[in-house]
Design a protein around this motif. Sequence first.
Motif, PDB file in Angstrom:
ATOM      1  N   ARG A  39     -48.426  32.346 -32.246  1.00  0.00           N
ATOM      2  CA  ARG A  39     -48.659  33.786 -32.130  1.00  0.00           C
ATOM      3  C   ARG A  39     -48.332  34.468 -33.461  1.00  0.00           C
ATOM      4  N   LEU A  40     -49.174  35.418 -33.837  1.00  0.00           N
ATOM      5  CA  LEU A  40     -49.016  36.141 -35.092  1.00  0.00           C
ATOM      6  C   LEU A  40     -48.728  37.611 -34.799  1.00  0.00           C
ATOM      7  N   ARG A  41     -47.678  38.107 -35.419  1.00  0.00           N
ATOM      8  CA  ARG A  41     -47.294  39.517 -35.299  1.00  0.00           C
ATOM      9  C   ARG A  41     -47.371  40.154 -36.684  1.00  0.00           C
ATOM     10  N   GLY A  42     -47.694  41.433 -36.747  1.00  0.00           N
ATOM     11  CA  GLY A  42     -47.771  42.118 -38.030  1.00  0.00           C
ATOM     12  C   GLY A  42     -46.849  43.322 -38.065  1.00  0.00           C
ATOM     13  N   TYR A  43     -46.291  43.577 -39.238  1.00  0.00           N
ATOM     14  CA  TYR A  43     -45.463  44.759 -39.458  1.00  0.00           C
ATOM     15  C   TYR A  43     -46.135  45.662 -40.479  1.00  0.00           C
ATOM     16  N   VAL A  44     -46.041  46.956 -40.259  1.00  0.00           N
ATOM     17  CA  VAL A  44     -46.458  47.932 -41.259  1.00  0.00           C
ATOM     18  C   VAL A  44     -45.248  48.804 -41.572  1.00  0.00           C
ATOM     19  N   ALA A  92     -51.615  39.596 -32.922  1.00  0.00           N
ATOM     20  CA  ALA A  92     -51.647  39.950 -31.508  1.00  0.00           C
ATOM     21  C   ALA A  92     -50.961  41.276 -31.255  1.00  0.00           C
ATOM     22  N   GLU A  93     -50.005  41.603 -32.120  1.00  0.00           N
ATOM     23  CA  GLU A  93     -49.210  42.815 -31.955  1.00  0.00           C
ATOM     24  C   GLU A  93     -48.875  43.344 -33.341  1.00  0.00           C
ATOM     25  N   ILE A  94     -48.877  44.658 -33.477  1.00  0.00           N
ATOM     26  CA  ILE A  94     -48.594  45.278 -34.768  1.00  0.00           C
ATOM     27  C   ILE A  94     -47.467  46.284 -34.589  1.00  0.00           C
ATOM     28  N   SER A  95     -46.385  46.055 -35.315  1.00  0.00           N
ATOM     29  CA  SER A  95     -45.193  46.891 -35.233  1.00  0.00           C
ATOM     30  C   SER A  95     -45.249  47.952 -36.321  1.00  0.00           C
ATOM     31  N   LEU A  96     -45.148  49.198 -35.932  1.00  0.00           N
ATOM     32  CA  LEU A  96     -45.246  50.338 -36.835  1.00  0.00           C
ATOM     33  C   LEU A  96     -43.849  50.816 -37.201  1.00  0.00           C
ATOM     34  N   GLY A  97     -43.457  50.618 -38.456  1.00  0.00           N
ATOM     35  CA  GLY A  97     -42.082  50.839 -38.861  1.00  0.00           C
ATOM     36  C   GLY A  97     -41.838  52.137 -39.610  1.00  0.00           C
ATOM     37  N   ASP A  98     -40.932  52.954 -39.060  1.00  0.00           N
ATOM     38  CA  ASP A  98     -40.460  54.152 -39.757  1.00  0.00           C
ATOM     39  C   ASP A  98     -39.289  53.721 -40.635  1.00  0.00           C
ATOM     40  N   THR A  99     -39.603  53.149 -41.772  1.00  0.00           N
ATOM     41  CA  THR A  99     -38.650  52.426 -42.610  1.00  0.00           C
ATOM     42  C   THR A  99     -37.471  53.270 -43.061  1.00  0.00           C
ATOM     43  N   ILE A 100     -37.690  54.541 -43.338  1.00  0.00           N
ATOM     44  CA  ILE A 100     -36.585  55.380 -43.823  1.00  0.00           C
ATOM     45  C   ILE A 100     -36.150  56.407 -42.787  1.00  0.00           C
ATOM     46  N   GLY A 101     -36.659  56.298 -41.579  1.00  0.00           N
ATOM     47  CA  GLY A 101     -36.241  57.219 -40.526  1.00  0.00           C
ATOM     48  C   GLY A 101     -36.617  58.656 -40.810  1.00  0.00           C
ATOM     49  N   ALA A 102     -37.788  58.858 -41.406  1.00  0.00           N
ATOM     50  CA  ALA A 102     -38.208  60.201 -41.805  1.00  0.00           C
ATOM     51  C   ALA A 102     -39.061  60.898 -40.760  1.00  0.00           C
ATOM     52  N   GLY A 103     -39.396  60.195 -39.687  1.00  0.00           N
ATOM     53  CA  GLY A 103     -40.360  60.727 -38.738  1.00  0.00           C
ATOM     54  C   GLY A 103     -39.806  61.750 -37.765  1.00  0.00           C
ATOM     55  N   THR A 104     -40.723  62.440 -37.124  1.00  0.00           N
ATOM     56  CA  THR A 104     -40.437  63.351 -36.025  1.00  0.00           C
ATOM     57  C   THR A 104     -41.406  62.989 -34.898  1.00  0.00           C
ATOM     58  N   PRO A 105     -41.166  63.450 -33.691  1.00  0.00           N
ATOM     59  CA  PRO A 105     -42.143  63.169 -32.628  1.00  0.00           C
ATOM     60  C   PRO A 105     -43.548  63.628 -32.989  1.00  0.00           C
TER      61      PRO A 105
END
Length: 293
Positions: free
Chosen positions: A138-143, A173-186
């Motif tokens: 199984r292959l997973r991807g990170y962004v 099969a699955e792509i993980s979306l990373g808020d690397t610096i915790g800058a996001g809001t809803p």
Amino acid sequence: MTLPARVRLVEVGPRDGLQNEPVIVPTEVKLGLIARLVAAGLDGIEVGSFVSPAWVPQMADTPDLMRRLGPAPAGVRYGVLVPNRRGFEAAQAAGAREVAVFAAASETFSERNVNASIAASLERFAPVAEGAAAAGIRLRGYVSCVLGCPYEGAVAPSAVADVAGRLAALGCAEISLGDTIGAGTPETALAMVAAVAERVAPERLALHCHDTGGRALDIIRACLDRGVSVVDASVAGLGGCPYAPGAPGNVATEAVAAMLERMGIATGVDRERLAEAGRFIAGALGRLPAPPA
């Protein structure tokens, strides 16, 4: 959309959480942590990475760790990170049945992190994808940097969608979306997920939030209503953010599990055993355990 009845938690503590520790964590401690996470009901656990030990010395024992773990229990997946074909071949030789590749939505971050452009990094993953498909792995991807970059600032949702779409085309099969610096809001997270969902079905997406800005749980809660039902988290909140010294890093698995339980969403996780796993690793690292979620 409506809230999912069940959310799958992917535990990243043994890899993403421990890789930045200032002292080498013994293999025995990692084995003890992973065993406790399995006992808590977590069925997706990142256990290590096959990157150069010169880059990430904490992960140098991954081949030995995999050997000592043996095959994952029924219904459980042990994932490992691989940067290229060489890493994939080492992971395959160690018996890995799930591998993950990592790209970025920011050109500057990609150059600083892996010394390659986004396009060049994706080219490196092509032989990994081919090898994984041939071997039934199984292959997973990170962004990375999906909600902000430490060098470029805001990242366009369309840039995230482009990278996620290309990872999906490679066979992730699955792509993980990373808020690397915790800058996001809803609000920014919803806009990003909406853009990505035009290229990749929401059921193939995962959220990987850092709690640097204290909004990780709010972001997760908002995105659950947009079809996302997989969340990465780290026991005891292991893993700081290297771009915000002293700030929280990965959102704690305990906090996510508690929030989902309050929302009436099943996870299959035993929270008491999860808390015990958190106390175990906190004690091993000489820290106070996380406060009750």
